[in-house]
Design a protein around this motif. Structure first.
Motif, PDB file in Angstrom:
ATOM      1  N   VAL A   1       0.735  -1.485   0.093  1.00  0.00           N
ATOM      2  CA  VAL A   1      -0.300   0.207  -0.256  1.00  0.00           C
ATOM      3  C   VAL A   1       1.147   1.055   0.215  1.00  0.00           C
ATOM      4  CG1 VAL A   1      -1.292   1.131   1.224  1.00  0.00           C
ATOM      5  CG2 VAL A   1      -2.025  -0.957   1.251  1.00  0.00           C
ATOM      6  N   VAL A   2       0.473   2.391  -1.015  1.00  0.00           N
ATOM      7  CA  VAL A   2       1.240   4.035  -0.803  1.00  0.00           C
ATOM      8  C   VAL A   2      -0.058   4.312  -1.033  1.00  0.00           C
ATOM      9  CG1 VAL A   2       2.140   5.647  -2.252  1.00  0.00           C
ATOM     10  CG2 VAL A   2       3.320   2.616  -2.351  1.00  0.00           C
ATOM     11  N   THR A   3      -0.137   5.279  -0.339  1.00  0.00           N
ATOM     12  CA  THR A   3      -1.250   6.282   0.306  1.00  0.00           C
ATOM     13  C   THR A   3      -1.270   8.104  -0.355  1.00  0.00           C
ATOM     14  OG1 THR A   3      -1.863   6.626   2.088  1.00  0.00           O
ATOM     15  CG2 THR A   3      -2.723   4.831   1.866  1.00  0.00           C
ATOM     16  N   ALA A   4      -1.666   8.408  -0.964  1.00  0.00           N
ATOM     17  CA  ALA A   4      -2.305   9.925  -0.637  1.00  0.00           C
ATOM     18  C   ALA A   4      -3.308  10.596   0.017  1.00  0.00           C
ATOM     19  CB  ALA A   4      -2.103  10.212  -1.841  1.00  0.00           C
ATOM     20  N   GLU A   5      -2.902  11.423   0.538  1.00  0.00           N
ATOM     21  CA  GLU A   5      -4.692  11.847   1.454  1.00  0.00           C
ATOM     22  C   GLU A   5      -4.185  13.357   0.884  1.00  0.00           C
ATOM     23  OE1 GLU A   5      -5.589  10.330   4.791  1.00  0.00           O
ATOM     24  OE2 GLU A   5      -6.696  11.834   6.007  1.00  0.00           O
ATOM     25  N   VAL A   6      -5.585  14.509   1.026  1.00  0.00           N
ATOM     26  CA  VAL A   6      -5.365  15.584   1.063  1.00  0.00           C
ATOM     27  C   VAL A   6      -6.780  16.499   1.364  1.00  0.00           C
ATOM     28  CG1 VAL A   6      -3.788  15.766  -0.962  1.00  0.00           C
ATOM     29  CG2 VAL A   6      -5.710  16.266  -1.047  1.00  0.00           C
ATOM     30  N   PRO A   7      -6.826  17.968   1.745  1.00  0.00           N
ATOM     31  CA  PRO A   7      -8.025  18.446   2.772  1.00  0.00           C
ATOM     32  C   PRO A   7      -8.991  18.362   1.252  1.00  0.00           C
ATOM     33  CG  PRO A   7      -5.848  19.396   3.842  1.00  0.00           C
ATOM     34  CD  PRO A   7      -5.697  18.374   2.171  1.00  0.00           C
ATOM     35  N   TYR A   8     -10.273  18.467   1.779  1.00  0.00           N
ATOM     36  CA  TYR A   8     -11.029  18.339   0.261  1.00  0.00           C
ATOM     37  C   TYR A   8     -10.879  19.535   0.191  1.00  0.00           C
ATOM     38  CZ  TYR A   8     -15.372  17.325  -2.481  1.00  0.00           C
ATOM     39  OH  TYR A   8     -16.604  16.728  -3.538  1.00  0.00           O
ATOM     40  N   ASN A   9     -10.857  20.607   1.226  1.00  0.00           N
ATOM     41  CA  ASN A   9     -10.980  22.192   0.590  1.00  0.00           C
ATOM     42  C   ASN A   9      -9.480  22.740  -0.310  1.00  0.00           C
ATOM     43  OD1 ASN A   9      -9.066  22.958   2.665  1.00  0.00           O
ATOM     44  ND2 ASN A   9     -10.184  23.635   3.376  1.00  0.00           N
ATOM     45  N   SER A  10      -9.034  21.487  -0.874  1.00  0.00           N
ATOM     46  CA  SER A  10      -7.427  22.512  -1.571  1.00  0.00           C
ATOM     47  C   SER A  10      -6.868  22.421  -2.947  1.00  0.00           C
ATOM     48  CB  SER A  10      -6.189  21.130  -0.901  1.00  0.00           C
ATOM     49  OG  SER A  10      -6.646  19.824  -1.156  1.00  0.00           O
ATOM     50  N   THR A  11      -8.590  22.904  -3.495  1.00  0.00           N
ATOM     51  CA  THR A  11      -8.301  23.280  -4.677  1.00  0.00           C
ATOM     52  C   THR A  11      -9.060  24.436  -4.536  1.00  0.00           C
ATOM     53  OG1 THR A  11     -11.022  22.164  -5.783  1.00  0.00           O
ATOM     54  CG2 THR A  11      -8.773  20.832  -5.227  1.00  0.00           C
ATOM     55  N   ALA A  12      -8.457  25.218  -5.627  1.00  0.00           N
ATOM     56  CA  ALA A  12     -10.075  26.058  -6.171  1.00  0.00           C
ATOM     57  C   ALA A  12     -11.145  25.673  -6.332  1.00  0.00           C
ATOM     58  CB  ALA A  12      -9.166  27.415  -7.657  1.00  0.00           C
ATOM     59  N   GLY A  13     -12.112  24.811  -7.449  1.00  0.00           N
ATOM     60  CA  GLY A  13     -13.009  24.344  -6.645  1.00  0.00           C
ATOM     61  C   GLY A  13     -13.568  23.919  -5.697  1.00  0.00           C
ATOM     62  N   SER A  14     -13.113  23.135  -5.801  1.00  0.00           N
ATOM     63  CA  SER A  14     -13.798  22.739  -3.859  1.00  0.00           C
ATOM     64  C   SER A  14     -14.054  24.199  -2.758  1.00  0.00           C
ATOM     65  CB  SER A  14     -13.150  21.774  -3.392  1.00  0.00           C
ATOM     66  OG  SER A  14     -11.729  22.031  -2.796  1.00  0.00           O
ATOM     67  N   ALA A  15     -13.035  25.037  -3.600  1.00  0.00           N
ATOM     68  CA  ALA A  15     -13.038  26.369  -1.977  1.00  0.00           C
ATOM     69  C   ALA A  15     -14.065  27.278  -2.619  1.00  0.00           C
ATOM     70  CB  ALA A  15     -12.044  27.272  -2.084  1.00  0.00           C
ATOM     71  N   LEU A  16     -14.714  27.173  -3.710  1.00  0.00           N
ATOM     72  CA  LEU A  16     -15.617  28.060  -4.289  1.00  0.00           C
ATOM     73  C   LEU A  16     -16.942  26.675  -3.737  1.00  0.00           C
ATOM     74  CD1 LEU A  16     -14.583  28.293  -8.300  1.00  0.00           C
ATOM     75  CD2 LEU A  16     -14.915  30.002  -6.183  1.00  0.00           C
ATOM     76  N   LEU A  17     -17.521  26.140  -3.396  1.00  0.00           N
ATOM     77  CA  LEU A  17     -18.285  25.301  -3.958  1.00  0.00           C
ATOM     78  C   LEU A  17     -19.358  25.278  -2.168  1.00  0.00           C
ATOM     79  CD1 LEU A  17     -17.541  21.539  -3.470  1.00  0.00           C
ATOM     80  CD2 LEU A  17     -19.057  23.274  -5.265  1.00  0.00           C
ATOM     81  N   ARG A  18     -18.426  26.642  -1.426  1.00  0.00           N
ATOM     82  CA  ARG A  18     -19.243  26.790   0.452  1.00  0.00           C
ATOM     83  C   ARG A  18     -18.388  27.350   1.281  1.00  0.00           C
ATOM     84  NH1 ARG A  18     -22.446  22.801   3.923  1.00  0.00           N
ATOM     85  NH2 ARG A  18     -23.722  21.597   2.187  1.00  0.00           N
ATOM     86  N   ASN A  19     -18.570  28.397   2.106  1.00  0.00           N
ATOM     87  CA  ASN A  19     -17.504  29.529   2.693  1.00  0.00           C
ATOM     88  C   ASN A  19     -16.409  27.475   3.546  1.00  0.00           C
ATOM     89  OD1 ASN A  19     -19.377  31.524   2.346  1.00  0.00           O
ATOM     90  ND2 ASN A  19     -20.289  31.814   3.534  1.00  0.00           N
ATOM     91  N   ASP A  20     -17.443  27.428   4.047  1.00  0.00           N
ATOM     92  CA  ASP A  20     -16.533  26.271   5.017  1.00  0.00           C
ATOM     93  C   ASP A  20     -17.052  24.886   4.556  1.00  0.00           C
ATOM     94  OD1 ASP A  20     -15.259  24.871   7.118  1.00  0.00           O
ATOM     95  OD2 ASP A  20     -17.170  25.063   8.672  1.00  0.00           O
ATOM     96  N   VAL A  21     -15.400  24.441   4.218  1.00  0.00           N
ATOM     97  CA  VAL A  21     -15.892  22.829   2.940  1.00  0.00           C
ATOM     98  C   VAL A  21     -14.869  22.126   3.644  1.00  0.00           C
ATOM     99  CG1 VAL A  21     -14.650  21.995   1.797  1.00  0.00           C
ATOM    100  CG2 VAL A  21     -15.931  23.995   0.937  1.00  0.00           C
ATOM    101  N   PRO A  22     -15.568  21.298   4.709  1.00  0.00           N
ATOM    102  CA  PRO A  22     -14.919  20.224   5.352  1.00  0.00           C
ATOM    103  C   PRO A  22     -14.729  18.410   4.078  1.00  0.00           C
ATOM    104  CG  PRO A  22     -17.349  19.669   5.121  1.00  0.00           C
ATOM    105  CD  PRO A  22     -17.147  21.003   4.519  1.00  0.00           C
ATOM    106  N   GLY A  23     -13.921  17.788   4.928  1.00  0.00           N
ATOM    107  CA  GLY A  23     -13.388  16.787   4.659  1.00  0.00           C
ATOM    108  C   GLY A  23     -11.939  16.662   4.060  1.00  0.00           C
TER     109      GLY A  23
END
Ligand SMILES: Cc1cc2nc3c(=O)[nH]c(=O)nc-3n(C[C@H](O)[C@H](O)[C@H](O)COP(=O)(O)OP(=O)(O)OC[C@H]3O[C@@H](n4cnc5c(N)ncnc54)[C@H](O)[C@@H]3O)c2cc1C
Ligand SMILES: NC(=O)c1ccc[n+]([C@@H]2O[C@H](COP(=O)([O-])OP(=O)(O)OC[C@H]3O[C@@H](n4cnc5c(N)ncnc54)[C@H](O)[C@@H]3O)[C@@H](O)[C@H]2O)c1
Length: 477
Positions: free
Chosen positions: A382-404
């Motif tokens: 197993v090799v994994t990669a993990e990032v916050p859901y709000n780490s793209t411009a597109g996700s930051a545009l979805l809501r003021n507060d983007v969890p996950g």
């Protein structure tokens, strides 16, 4: 429920008989005969379309969507928060379940050349099915009988005689309990807590373990827990119910409160509620099916140890109990039956197909293939990669507060993605790219050339692939 035509004769012979007309049984029948002169009958004891259409997927998602829209409107600058209309939510649900009328499904079946017979079916011999003991209809299949009888809720012993709600009452809710206790910490518990809290119930979730959604990546349950707290749901962990009592339990009808106050004793204290919902899993519906008449037991079905002329699909088969998965397997089984009956070519079947699932909580949880923990248990490098859901411009545009968060699980030996999890707003729509990457066995150095548009949430793929070790940017030596 319309009374579809019963066959005129008391004996009927067709090519394929399907017992149970849920979404899975419908697909099996369709694929078994399509493009041929073969004939098929579906025997359905209740509503054609099954649980998914009337008591499970569709009504639950119809109730959850307004909450998602209202939640988004309250968390995007420049928009006034939308006001929920509880009556309107129930009307929307009623519309999506066609007011529990299956005429349109019957029309679809008949247009696909499938005959619908009403009644409870039992096996009475090899390739022979009887519909209702007292009635005279015996159907013989020239080729195959398919068991597609679905599943039923598990009711733990402590709840016998209590008339507790099952998920059908939760999706069919008519009277919203003021205080609702939900037992379970899985998918039904989390989704039902979301829509019933949204409808105004004070929900207490009694979870016997230490986390929610324990089959998913741990951050999924944590994010959903945060979402629940925001909506006033009280989540109690390590709470095994030891006894449940109720004043005047009564079968008042679907979605109505089934009696007086409910008293629950648990390992985490005592609770009182106006209704209790059991979300403690489901079991394949294999009783009262006449298996013994053909020398079989439920274990033969669950172990896929069946004669060539008998097949099981969907929840009844013990396979992953999801509509899209059951339908996929039904398409395969149907196509194989068609090939055998017509002498046509065997259908192509992929050696491996990953199972995707979207849980429509707030935030949504979308997962395909194994989690990191499961992949390790399977012996994958197993090799994994993990990032916050709000780490793209597109996700930051979805809501003021983007969890996950988003995570991929890569097999280090093949350098292909084997599993992926997206937890965040609209995460469900992120999942199919992962399913395609896994099914197509695309190595991660090639995936880097699948360019996501800016500014979309799909740019999470860029972030995830950048997180992987540098040597994975090139083909393996
Ligand atoms: C609350 C809830 C929400 C869900 N949401 C989702 C979701 O969002 N996405 C998803 O993929 N899955 C979801 N699921 C799971 C999904 O509902 C099931 O996997 C799916 O319905 C299984 O389809 P099936 O055709 O195998 O069985 P069913 O839909 O249960 O159909 C079986 C049919 O067989 C009939 N029958 C049974 N025995 C007999 C007999 N002896 N004779 C004649 N007829 C018989 C029954 O009346 C029924 O119509 C959800 C489940 C629940 C409980
Ligand atoms: N969005 C979706 O895809 C969706 C939505 C709803 C349901 N479903 C499917 O329907 C199936 C049934 O869902 P479910 O949530 O009922 O089952 P589940 O297996 O997901 O969860 C059952 C929960 O009940 C708990 N439990 C079991 N026995 C218990 C007991 N005696 N006392 C206390 N807790 C107990 C388990 O620990 C677990 O938390 C699942 O396979 C699920 O994937 C899918």
């Amino acid at each position: 429920m319309p009374h579809t035509q019963q066959p005129q004769t008391q004996e009927l012979t067709v090519d394929v008989v399907v017992i149970g007309g849920g979404a899975v049984g419908e697909n099996a029948a369709q694929y078994a005969i399509e493009g041929t002169d073969l004939t098929a009958v579906i025997v359905e004891g209740h509503l054609l379309g099954g649980e998914c259409s009337y008591y499970a997927c569709m009504p639950s998602k119809a109730l959850l969507r307004p909450l998602d829209v209202a939640g988004t409107s309250a968390d995007v600058d420049g928009v006034s928060p939308a006001r929920l209309d509880h009556g309107g939510m129930l009307e929307r649900r009623d519309s999506f379940v066609s007011n529990y009328d299956d005429s349109s499904q019957v029309e679809w079946a008949e247009s696909a050349g499938i005959q619908v017979v009403r009644g409870h079916a039992r096996l009475v011999g090899e390739r022979t099915v009887r519909v209702d003991d007292a009635a005279a209809l015996t159907i013989t299949a020239r080729h195959s009988v398919i068991i597609a009888t679905g599943s039923e809720p598990k009711v733990p012993g402590e709840f016998e005689g209590v008339e507790a709600w099952t998920s059908a009452d939760a999706t069919g809710v008519v009277e919203v309990p003021e205080r609702l206790a939900i037992v379970g910490g899985g998918v039904v518990a989390c989704e039902a807590a979301t829509w019933l809290a949204g409808l105004g119930a004070q929900v207490t979730l009694l979870v016997r373990g230490p986390d929610l959604l324990s089959d998913n990546e741990p951050f999924a349950g944590q994010s959903v827990l945060e979402g629940m707290k925001t909506h006033g749901v009280d989540v109690v962990f390590n709470a095994s119910v030891t006894s449940c009592r109720r004043e005047n339990p009564e079968a008042t009808g679907l979605g109505k409160i089934h009696g007086g106050t409910v008293q629950l004793q648990t390992t985490a204290g005592d609770f009182e509620a106006d209704e209790v919902l059991l979300a403690t899993g489901r079991a394949p519906r294999l009783g009262d099916l006449g298996l013994d008449a053909v020398g079989l037991t439920p274990d033969h079905v669950l172990d896929d140890d069946l004669p060539n002329s008998l097949h099981a699909v969907g929840d009844a088969s013990g396979d992953v109990p999801l509509t899209h998965w059951g339908k996929y397997r039904a398409r395969v089984v149907g196509a194989k039956i068609r090939a055998a009956a017509t002498g046509g070519p065997e259908p192509f079947v992929a050696e491996y197909a990953p199972v995707p699932q979207v849980i429509f909580t707030e935030p949504q949880v979308a997962q395909v293939g194994p989690t990191e923990a499961t992949a390790r248990e399977q012996g994958i490098e197993v090799v994994t990669a993990e990032v916050p859901y709000n780490s793209t411009a597109g996700s930051a545009l979805l809501r003021n507060d983007v969890p996950g968060r988003a995570k991929i699980v890569v097999d280090g030996s093949t350098r292909c993605v084997v599993g992926a999890t997206f937890v965040g707003p609209e995460a469900g729509e992120q999942l199919h790219a992962a399913t395609i990457a896994i099914t197509g066995q695309v190595p991660v150095h090639v995936l880097r050339h699948a360019v996501p548009s800016y500014p979309t949430v799909s740019e999470l793929w860029l972030r995830l692939l950048e997180e992987l070790p540098g040597e994975m940017r090139r083909p393996r030596d």
